[in-house]
Motif scaffolding. Sequence first.
Motif: not given
Length: 151
Positions: A137-138, A140-141, A144-145, A150
């Motif tokens: 999950e981390m 993935k975040r 995404k950034k 954002h």
Amino acid sequence: MSKKSSPSEPTRVGSIAMEDYLEQISELIELKGYARVIDIAERLTISQASVTNMVKKLGAEGLVNYERYRGMTLTQRGEEVATYIRQRHELLTRFLELFGIDDTTIYDDVEGMEHHISGPTLRVFDALVAELEKSPEMVKRVKKKLKGDHN
Ligand code: MN
């Protein structure tokens, strides 16, 4: 060598070039059972004369056994240093692979970064990679950034 083993730092070897040679020699021995001057020259895009000089230097440092017509092997210390170098390469590669960077960029960046990273900083990467690999999950975040999204 286990894929997830943590690098433990041996006494540092002399130079960046020496590290690159040890890395290639170790990989060639694993791949083909032997390392020849001509193969090392090819992989490092360097002349055979330069390779021979460096191999002699590595011999003088007690890292390589070199006999002109019989090829070379790593000494026990050479083996230890090469293992560290290869684990360090692998760890930095695993870190960058998490974020979807292309293989060529990863390879080029790791070849540069690996020589300039200290034992303590490498241990930070080791712990960080282990945590990130458990936290998709981390990752993935972060990805995404990187895409500039954002939301
Ligand atoms: Mn490398």
